[in-house]
Design a protein around this motif. Structure first.
Motif, PDB file in Angstrom:
ATOM      1  N   THR A  47       0.808  -1.227   0.000  1.00 42.84           N
ATOM      2  CA  THR A  47       0.000   0.000   0.000  1.00 42.84           C
ATOM      3  C   THR A  47       0.841   1.276   0.000  1.00 42.84           C
ATOM      4  OG1 THR A  47      -0.154  -0.111   2.413  1.00 42.84           O
ATOM      5  CG2 THR A  47      -1.918  -1.149   1.158  1.00 42.84           C
ATOM      6  N   ASP A  48       1.714   1.406   1.000  1.00 38.71           N
ATOM      7  CA  ASP A  48       2.527   2.629   1.069  1.00 38.71           C
ATOM      8  C   ASP A  48       3.565   2.680  -0.046  1.00 38.71           C
ATOM      9  OD1 ASP A  48       1.293   3.682   3.285  1.00 38.71           O
ATOM     10  OD2 ASP A  48       2.832   3.042   4.712  1.00 38.71           O
ATOM     11  N   ILE A  50       4.244   0.358  -2.854  1.00 37.86           N
ATOM     12  CA  ILE A  50       3.775   0.162  -4.235  1.00 37.86           C
ATOM     13  C   ILE A  50       2.592   1.064  -4.537  1.00 37.86           C
ATOM     14  CG2 ILE A  50       2.711  -1.501  -5.817  1.00 37.86           C
ATOM     15  CD1 ILE A  50       4.476  -3.656  -4.568  1.00 37.86           C
ATOM     16  N   GLY A  51       1.672   1.210  -3.595  1.00 40.21           N
ATOM     17  CA  GLY A  51       0.523   2.100  -3.807  1.00 40.21           C
ATOM     18  C   GLY A  51      -0.634   1.399  -4.486  1.00 40.21           C
ATOM     19  N   PRO A  52      -1.574   2.184  -5.021  1.00 33.66           N
ATOM     20  CA  PRO A  52      -2.777   1.565  -5.604  1.00 33.66           C
ATOM     21  C   PRO A  52      -2.399   0.728  -6.833  1.00 33.66           C
ATOM     22  CG  PRO A  52      -2.703   3.913  -6.119  1.00 33.66           C
ATOM     23  CD  PRO A  52      -1.597   3.654  -5.136  1.00 33.66           C
ATOM     24  N   LEU A 224     -14.982  12.531   0.226  1.00 28.41           N
ATOM     25  CA  LEU A 224     -14.396  11.282  -0.240  1.00 28.41           C
ATOM     26  C   LEU A 224     -14.649  11.161  -1.745  1.00 28.41           C
ATOM     27  CD1 LEU A 224     -15.345   8.799   2.617  1.00 28.41           C
ATOM     28  CD2 LEU A 224     -13.258  10.135   2.317  1.00 28.41           C
ATOM     29  N   GLY A 309      -7.298   5.726  -3.320  1.00 32.49           N
ATOM     30  CA  GLY A 309      -6.456   5.534  -2.141  1.00 32.49           C
ATOM     31  C   GLY A 309      -5.274   4.654  -2.511  1.00 32.49           C
ATOM     32  N   ASP A 310      -4.846   3.829  -1.573  1.00 35.32           N
ATOM     33  CA  ASP A 310      -3.739   2.909  -1.844  1.00 35.32           C
ATOM     34  C   ASP A 310      -4.203   1.457  -1.890  1.00 35.32           C
ATOM     35  OD1 ASP A 310      -1.934   5.001  -1.961  1.00 35.32           O
ATOM     36  OD2 ASP A 310      -1.346   4.834   0.139  1.00 35.32           O
ATOM     37  N   ARG A 477     -16.665   3.874   4.814  1.00 34.28           N
ATOM     38  CA  ARG A 477     -15.750   4.930   4.382  1.00 34.28           C
ATOM     39  C   ARG A 477     -14.631   4.521   3.423  1.00 34.28           C
ATOM     40  NH1 ARG A 477     -13.450   8.949   8.633  1.00 34.28           N
ATOM     41  NH2 ARG A 477     -12.277   7.165   9.434  1.00 34.28           N
ATOM     42  N   SER A 482     -10.862   7.465  -1.384  1.00 26.25           N
ATOM     43  CA  SER A 482      -9.582   8.161  -1.258  1.00 26.25           C
ATOM     44  C   SER A 482      -8.953   7.993   0.117  1.00 26.25           C
ATOM     45  CB  SER A 482      -9.787   9.646  -1.568  1.00 26.25           C
ATOM     46  OG  SER A 482     -10.969  10.136  -0.958  1.00 26.25           O
ATOM     47  N   ILE A 483      -9.669   7.384   1.072  1.00 28.57           N
ATOM     48  CA  ILE A 483      -9.018   7.114   2.361  1.00 28.57           C
ATOM     49  C   ILE A 483      -8.778   5.612   2.552  1.00 28.57           C
ATOM     50  CG2 ILE A 483      -9.841   9.211   3.457  1.00 28.57           C
ATOM     51  CD1 ILE A 483     -11.808   7.405   5.062  1.00 28.57           C
ATOM     52  N   THR A 485      -6.359   3.704   2.890  1.00 31.32           N
ATOM     53  CA  THR A 485      -4.915   3.797   3.126  1.00 31.32           C
ATOM     54  C   THR A 485      -4.519   2.935   4.322  1.00 31.32           C
ATOM     55  OG1 THR A 485      -5.424   5.822   4.342  1.00 31.32           O
ATOM     56  CG2 THR A 485      -4.585   6.073   2.102  1.00 31.32           C
ATOM     57  N   PHE A 486      -3.225   2.704   4.423  1.00 36.10           N
ATOM     58  CA  PHE A 486      -2.658   1.806   5.430  1.00 36.10           C
ATOM     59  C   PHE A 486      -3.102   2.145   6.856  1.00 36.10           C
ATOM     60  CE2 PHE A 486       0.800   0.603   8.354  1.00 36.10           C
ATOM     61  CZ  PHE A 486       0.948  -0.742   8.055  1.00 36.10           C
ATOM     62  N   ASP A 487      -3.254   3.431   7.162  1.00 36.44           N
ATOM     63  CA  ASP A 487      -3.628   3.812   8.532  1.00 36.44           C
ATOM     64  C   ASP A 487      -5.031   3.344   8.893  1.00 36.44           C
ATOM     65  OD1 ASP A 487      -3.604   5.997   6.470  1.00 36.44           O
ATOM     66  OD2 ASP A 487      -5.055   6.873   7.844  1.00 36.44           O
ATOM     67  N   HIS A 488      -5.841   2.924   7.928  1.00 36.33           N
ATOM     68  CA  HIS A 488      -7.174   2.386   8.247  1.00 36.33           C
ATOM     69  C   HIS A 488      -7.146   0.858   8.426  1.00 36.33           C
ATOM     70  CE1 HIS A 488      -9.555   6.082   7.962  1.00 36.33           C
ATOM     71  NE2 HIS A 488      -8.641   6.463   7.083  1.00 36.33           N
TER      72      HIS A 488
ATOM     73  N   ARG B 103       6.826   7.562  -5.309  1.00 32.51           N
ATOM     74  CA  ARG B 103       5.843   7.414  -6.371  1.00 32.51           C
ATOM     75  C   ARG B 103       5.010   8.685  -6.397  1.00 32.51           C
ATOM     76  NH1 ARG B 103       0.860   5.474  -3.970  1.00 32.51           N
ATOM     77  NH2 ARG B 103       1.167   4.872  -1.808  1.00 32.51           N
ATOM     78  N   GLU B 248      -4.522  11.029   6.283  1.00 33.28           N
ATOM     79  CA  GLU B 248      -4.103   9.823   5.563  1.00 33.28           C
ATOM     80  C   GLU B 248      -2.835  10.082   4.751  1.00 33.28           C
ATOM     81  OE1 GLU B 248      -7.228  10.811   5.825  1.00 33.28           O
ATOM     82  OE2 GLU B 248      -8.308   9.093   6.663  1.00 33.28           O
ATOM     83  N   ARG B 255       5.292   7.387   7.335  1.00 32.51           N
ATOM     84  CA  ARG B 255       5.683   5.965   7.298  1.00 32.51           C
ATOM     85  C   ARG B 255       6.764   5.726   6.246  1.00 32.51           C
ATOM     86  NH1 ARG B 255      -0.068   5.303   7.593  1.00 32.51           N
ATOM     87  NH2 ARG B 255      -0.065   4.889   5.360  1.00 32.51           N
ATOM     88  N   LEU B 256       6.598   6.347   5.078  1.00 34.64           N
ATOM     89  CA  LEU B 256       7.599   6.167   4.023  1.00 34.64           C
ATOM     90  C   LEU B 256       8.937   6.768   4.445  1.00 34.64           C
ATOM     91  CD1 LEU B 256       5.453   6.746   0.802  1.00 34.64           C
ATOM     92  CD2 LEU B 256       6.519   4.601   1.549  1.00 34.64           C
TER      93      LEU B 256
END
Lengths: 537, 537
Positions: A47-48, A50-52, A224, A309-310, A477, A482-483, A485-488, B103, B248, B255-256
């Protein structure tokens, strides 16, 4: 209480096979899964770093390579990718949408997937034209030239009177354990195909009217955004750039347009296509079984995601749990009777296409003998037409897959298993889950689930299942948004889930018999005359 | 039940003055307020058309002009503006924050108010340096050169286990009706001043270390952003551009950065200062009373807002309610005994400065005889030091203000009045609200409220009050945020609120006696040895 009673009865009834299993393996799995977990490290990389991972995008290609390397590093065997025809790669380099008159506002918006770039900035007035079906075209003819067309009806979302974040109570789970007789709506596939067809007709209409871009409204409020798009096939790319605008921003535009004069937008959508390979790829890895004739069990999750998001809860979480379960079993030195196969699917978000390809490649043919496989279709046509193809003709490997388990409901901990309308598996699942009941995962419910990579296996009669998961804020959510992400993601939940998954897989791989199947499906005839179909996909 | 009983008793006890009032006026107010409401038209102009109204910004100047024109159009008298020294105007023309390595991600972010422009794009690596107090400077010395400094500790928000949208129940309201003895923390103003001082020291430190920009984290999750900044005084502008990044996105960067190498950001902050007039302006309008010696009652709301949304619930809603109450009373042809004065305050978001200036100009001097007014201070220093100035010396107009009512809690309907720690007003309020009890507005509670334009009136002993309002999603989502937009206003609530406000004002203006006041405040001496002060403003 009814549940507890049933559980006790069920365990007593099948006590012998349970005792025959290697209970020590269970505790090795729990030790590895909870004390030396790697699941959050894996999830963070997906997620962080490589990303989406939109299907066929450059990031998805990276993920395809990285996940294979990880499986190999952890000692998995037969690690490989299996291609299937998909379409174009697409990614966002930069985007900006601003209202520039009557005042300046930087809006929250995202290019819609697989729509073309603006090639610099498009600056034009908006027109609110909620064109929802072909017969609306006439109403707006002659009014769209030079305009950015706002195609969504500007209606606000309902107020959030439920908490965003939720865990399942016993009552919630109890409601899922009520058998529902199957119904069949023969016209549903047809309607879906027409809907897809409509998207193309709308694009052609807007283009022919001289519109310069399209704006749709996000379906969640609170800024969102999501940006799903489905015209990903080669040759299907729409002619007009399109952005999805946050609800608050879209509604403001619509209100100002109503007062007049129409606001002017400046849209920059710097997106890139990648046509280097039109195939998408499923990733496969195995822990070989000790009995070559015993077939295999399988667990899968889709690795692809949307791009706002990711792709963390949908479905980096599931992908990381699958990978972690593989790592746990491998690291625990367990040698199961059946092979355990792991799959990371691609193209799920565009119509469950990766696991559909797997069904076609390994399990069964749908449609008249000699007819082309569904994969011959373009884009989402494959998906919409697929379950309307009859008869089903098993392929050579049809009987080998003893059970398939899918993960695709966010990062919430596992609360048990859906029996997916197959009552014969209920006592077996109860027994497999018994060691994990104190972790909250002991529930078995009859309810079928849909919308992800077990459904096409189910549709050809292969036993495919999903786990009950705590919903957290997935549906409210993060799903596609768009949220995402890893923190969720919830670390403790993900460790529990990977561990329970590993345990269930080992139980399934070591079970004396394959799971009881439903009979080979034939075209349903029972329709419900009281049901008014509301199938809107 | 206790409430209902008290209400009935109270009404019976003061039945005579109630009967003396013009009951017909009440029904004319309700007719005008509910059948011919303009409140949403007013609110839409303030929010959609004019947009966010940051103090001294070009949009606030428009709002100052438009609101005066409206008051005049509706037949209000003595419409004028009253200036007070404030600082710089500031607005956002364009902004973009992107992560460009490892990225590309278009982030959600907003320039922090009154920070300088980037003059094109700043592209630099980030460093996570949560510098929270002066003694942290040493730890980061020599590490910040050429960096974008992430100054917030990267900790995620808690999960949303309460609904975003809420209306008050009877129980909720009951809890507000419990008398609390006053406490006094003599060191609180001092600490706040130090905090403000720290912001300036931090900017100087970062600049001297060669940092190129500052990034802070939004305090709400879900991609909501806010962008408050407080260095608005002339000569106070920080040296470094600063953006507030959605939670987010900020957490992903942190983190990165921890994994390394540190991500690179590209920040474009095209903001504009306007120094054409350093004065801010309160807007005043009146419905003249028939008895020139009876003094006046007053209602106010701050017209200024932050800039991430359109200042809808904070406080376009309150401003529109105040204006609508004025329109309703004027349109109803009511001639009250006392003058009813309406105020739209400026500079509230930067320290309640508009109503403070009103206190200084019309009501009382705080501090030793002959000392400079607080308004002589720069920026927020005025606010933090204000209530620590003793003694209070009433000015000529001190006794004229019979009651002040403030609106600043979103668009929720009025549920009654806070007696603000003044028990003597409770039976009077109950009587004034009795006609509106069936609209949900019949409650009177003792609890004091703070943080907005009635507090400095209270602080000098003038009776200032707020209404109880249904919270809706004000505290949870819209307050100061990027979704503080017109679509989050509730039309039915706002019509009710404007109508009830008009009714209460007419009752207050016609009441036989001015409201009972608290004694003139003197420096408190009762401190609470058990209270550990957590004043972090």
């Amino acid at each position: 209480m009814r549940h507890l009673l049933l559980t006790a009865t069920a365990i007593a009834a099948i006590a012998l096979p349970a005792q025959a299993q290697d209970r020590a393996a269970t505790n090795r799995i729990i030790d590895e899964g909870l004390n030396r977990s790697q699941v959050m490290v894996t999830a963070q990389h997906l997620t962080d770093v490589i990303g989406p991972r939109m299907t066929n995008s450059p990031a998805m290609r990276k993920a395809e390579g990285w996940t294979q390397a990880k499986f190999s590093e952890w000692g998995l065997k037969n690690v490989h990718k299996e291609g299937f025809p998909f379409g174009r790669g697409w990614s966002i380099e930069r985007s900006s949408v601003r209202m520039v008159t009557p005042r300046v506002v930087q809006l929250t918006a995202i290019p819609v997937a697989w729509t073309p770039a603006t090639n610099g900035a498009i600056t034009a007035p908006v027109v609110v034209a909620p064109i929802e079906r072909e017969r609306d075209f006439a109403k707006y003819r002659g009014q769209l030239s030079g305009k950015i067309v706002m195609i969504t009806q500007p209606e606000p979302a309902r107020d959030g009177t439920e908490p965003d974040f939720k865990r399942l109570t016993g009552d919630d789970i109890g409601k899922l354990d009520q058998y529902r007789q199957p119904t069949y709506d023969p016209a549903s596939a047809d309607r879906r195909m027409k809907r897809l067809d409509y998207a193309k007709k709308l694009d052609a209409f807007l283009k022919s009217e001289g519109a310069v871009a399209v704006a749709s409204m996000s379906y969640r409020d609170g800024k969102l955004i999501h940006g799903e798009g489905y015209l990903f096939g080669v040759g299907e790319t729409p002619s007009l750039p399109q952005v999805q605008i946050a609800q608050e921003d879209y509604l403001r535009l619509a209100r100002l347009a109503k007062i007049g004069p129409a606001p002017t937008l400046e849209i920059v959508s710097d997106v890139r296509f990648d046509d280097s390979d039109a195939n998408a790829y499923n990733i496969i890895a195995e822990i070989p079984g000790t009995d070559p004739k015993a077939g295999y069990v399988m667990a899968g999750a889709h690795l692809d995601s949307w791009v706002a998001g990711d792709g963390a809860t949908d479905n980096g979480a599931g992908s990381a749990m699958i990978m972690e379960a593989a790592r746990i079993i491998a690291a625990s030195g367990i040698r199961p009777k059946r092979t355990i196969r792991f799959a990371l699917w691609s193209g799920e978000e565009q119509g469950i296409l990766g696991s559909m390809a797997y069904v076609e490649q390994h399990l069964a043919h749908r449609g008249p003998a000699g007819s082309e496989d569904a994969k011959g279709g373009n884009g989402m046509q494959r998906y919409y037409g697929y379950t309307d193809r009859w008869p089903i003709t098993p392929k050579a490997g049809y009987g080998d897959l003893a059970a398939y388990f899918n993960i695709d409901n966010g990062s919430g901990k596992l609360r048990g298993l859906y029996a997916e309308g197959n009552p014969a598996v209920v006592p077996i699942f109860r027994e497999w889950l018994a060691p994990y009941a104190s972790m909250g995962a002991g529930n078995v419910v009859i309810r079928p689930t849909g919308g992800t990579d077990h459904v096409f296996m189910q549709s050809v009669g292969v036993p495919g299942f999903q786990f009950i998961q705590d919903p957290l804020d997935y549906g409210s959510r993060t799903h596609h948004s768009s949220i995402d992400t890893f923190d969720h993601l919830k670390a403790e939940d993900m460790r529990q889930a990977s561990t329970v998954l590993a345990g269930v897989l080992v139980s399934a791989a070591n079970a004396k018999d394959p799971l009881p199947r439903m009979p080979l499906p034939t075209k349903p005839v029972v329709t419900d005359p009281f049901a008014y179909s509301q199938d809107d996909d």
